[in-house]
Design an enzyme around this catalytic site. Structure first.
Site, PDB file in Angstrom:
ATOM      1  N   VAL A 131      12.620   7.298 -20.485  1.00  0.00           N
ATOM      2  CA  VAL A 131      13.447   6.182 -20.004  1.00  0.00           C
ATOM      3  C   VAL A 131      12.777   5.526 -18.807  1.00  0.00           C
ATOM      4  CG1 VAL A 131      15.638   5.592 -18.883  1.00  0.00           C
ATOM      5  CG2 VAL A 131      15.621   7.107 -20.877  1.00  0.00           C
ATOM      6  N   LYS A 170       1.001   8.881 -24.078  1.00  0.00           N
ATOM      7  CA  LYS A 170       1.620  10.204 -24.162  1.00  0.00           C
ATOM      8  C   LYS A 170       0.523  11.155 -24.629  1.00  0.00           C
ATOM      9  CE  LYS A 170       5.435  12.882 -24.375  1.00  0.00           C
ATOM     10  NZ  LYS A 170       6.307  13.174 -23.234  1.00  0.00           N
ATOM     11  N   SER A 218       5.075  17.081 -28.493  1.00  0.00           N
ATOM     12  CA  SER A 218       5.527  18.040 -29.503  1.00  0.00           C
ATOM     13  C   SER A 218       6.892  17.601 -30.009  1.00  0.00           C
ATOM     14  CB  SER A 218       5.588  19.454 -28.923  1.00  0.00           C
ATOM     15  OG  SER A 218       6.376  19.493 -27.756  1.00  0.00           O
ATOM     16  N   VAL A 220       4.575  16.038 -20.127  1.00  0.00           N
ATOM     17  CA  VAL A 220       5.482  16.827 -20.963  1.00  0.00           C
ATOM     18  C   VAL A 220       6.373  17.675 -20.068  1.00  0.00           C
ATOM     19  CG1 VAL A 220       3.849  16.922 -22.880  1.00  0.00           C
ATOM     20  CG2 VAL A 220       3.850  18.750 -21.194  1.00  0.00           C
ATOM     21  N   GLY A 221       7.635  17.808 -20.441  1.00  0.00           N
ATOM     22  CA  GLY A 221       8.551  18.694 -19.719  1.00  0.00           C
ATOM     23  C   GLY A 221       8.524  18.485 -18.226  1.00  0.00           C
ATOM     24  N   GLU A 260      19.900   8.793 -13.230  1.00  0.00           N
ATOM     25  CA  GLU A 260      21.238   9.379 -13.304  1.00  0.00           C
ATOM     26  C   GLU A 260      21.499   9.870 -14.727  1.00  0.00           C
ATOM     27  OE1 GLU A 260      24.136   6.653 -11.731  1.00  0.00           O
ATOM     28  OE2 GLU A 260      22.844   6.094 -10.045  1.00  0.00           O
TER      29      GLU A 260
END
Length: 224
Positions: free
Chosen positions: A19, A39, A43, A119-120, A178
């Site tokens: 986002v 990116k 995964s 990632v993550g 948020e």
């Protein structure tokens, strides 16, 4: 633009890096610059006639102008929705920095700004040998931190910022996203984040589950 390429990381997985990254792309484009997303590793992909494609990577591609080739934008598209180390092992893929460096060079030749989404969370490894810090070092990028604003976010943000600094890398900004509409005293939490994070705030994205990235770009405050 002061930063022609940067790496977007987060305080955790599922806190809105995509986002924020797509909003950043539209915000950069609104300033009159060409901008493309990247990116490096994704995964959780679906099979298409063109190969394995990832939803987040496709969102970055859609927000890019010009729109890069998918394989350049997402060099490692891994089928299983697992940690990259596990997802790569499942299909016999060994992640390497060289293809990612080459892909970034191609993207930088296509656009004035490249937004690279990780990632993550920051400490999520890419493989048994590679951490995200290794990738960011190899790509020579500064970092933008996306903070998922929910209970515990101050702790998560401070720990992540400290980890980035401990890895010898530069965090140039943070974005409040948020993600919990029921969170109490959200204004106080965002104020406290601003007091405790040393880098400038690049924006505050409100809770709007169905909002388009182009509309969210108005909430991004890019540095001059």
């Amino acid at each position: 633009m002061q930063f022609p390429a940067f790496y977007v990381t987060g305080t955790d997985t599922g806190i809105g890096k995509t986002v924020a990254s797509t909003a950043l792309l539209h915000a950069v484009r609104a300033r009159g610059h060409t901008a493309v997303g990247m990116k490096p590793v994704a995964s959780g992909c679906v099979a298409t006639p063109q190969g394995w494609h990832n939803e987040d990577a496709l969102a970055l591609q859609a927000a890019s102008q010009p729109q890069p080739d998918y394989a350049t934008l997402n060099p490692y598209a891994l089928p299983a929705a697992l940690a990259p180390e596990l997802a790569a092992a499942d299909v016999g893929v060994t992640l390497s920095l060289v293809p990612l460096q080459q892909a970034l060079a191609q993207l930088r030749a296509q656009a004035e700004v490249v937004v690279v989404e990780g990632v993550g969370g920051w400490a999520a490894p890419l493989s048994a040998q590679l951490d995200q810090a290794d990738l960011v070092r190899a790509l020579q990028l500064p970092v933008v931190l996306v903070v998922g604003v929910r209970l515990g976010c101050i702790n998560h943000a401070r720990l992540t910022a400290a980890a980035i600094a401990a890895d010898g890398l530069r965090c140039i900004g943070w974005i409040a996203n948020e993600i919990d509409p029921q969170m109490e005293r959200i204004e106080d939490n965002i104020r406290m984040l601003g007091q405790r994070l040393a880098m400038p705030c690049w924006g505050r994205i409100p809770w709007r589950p169905n909002a388009q990235a182009e509309g969210l770009a108005q909430h991004i405050r890019l540095p001059e």
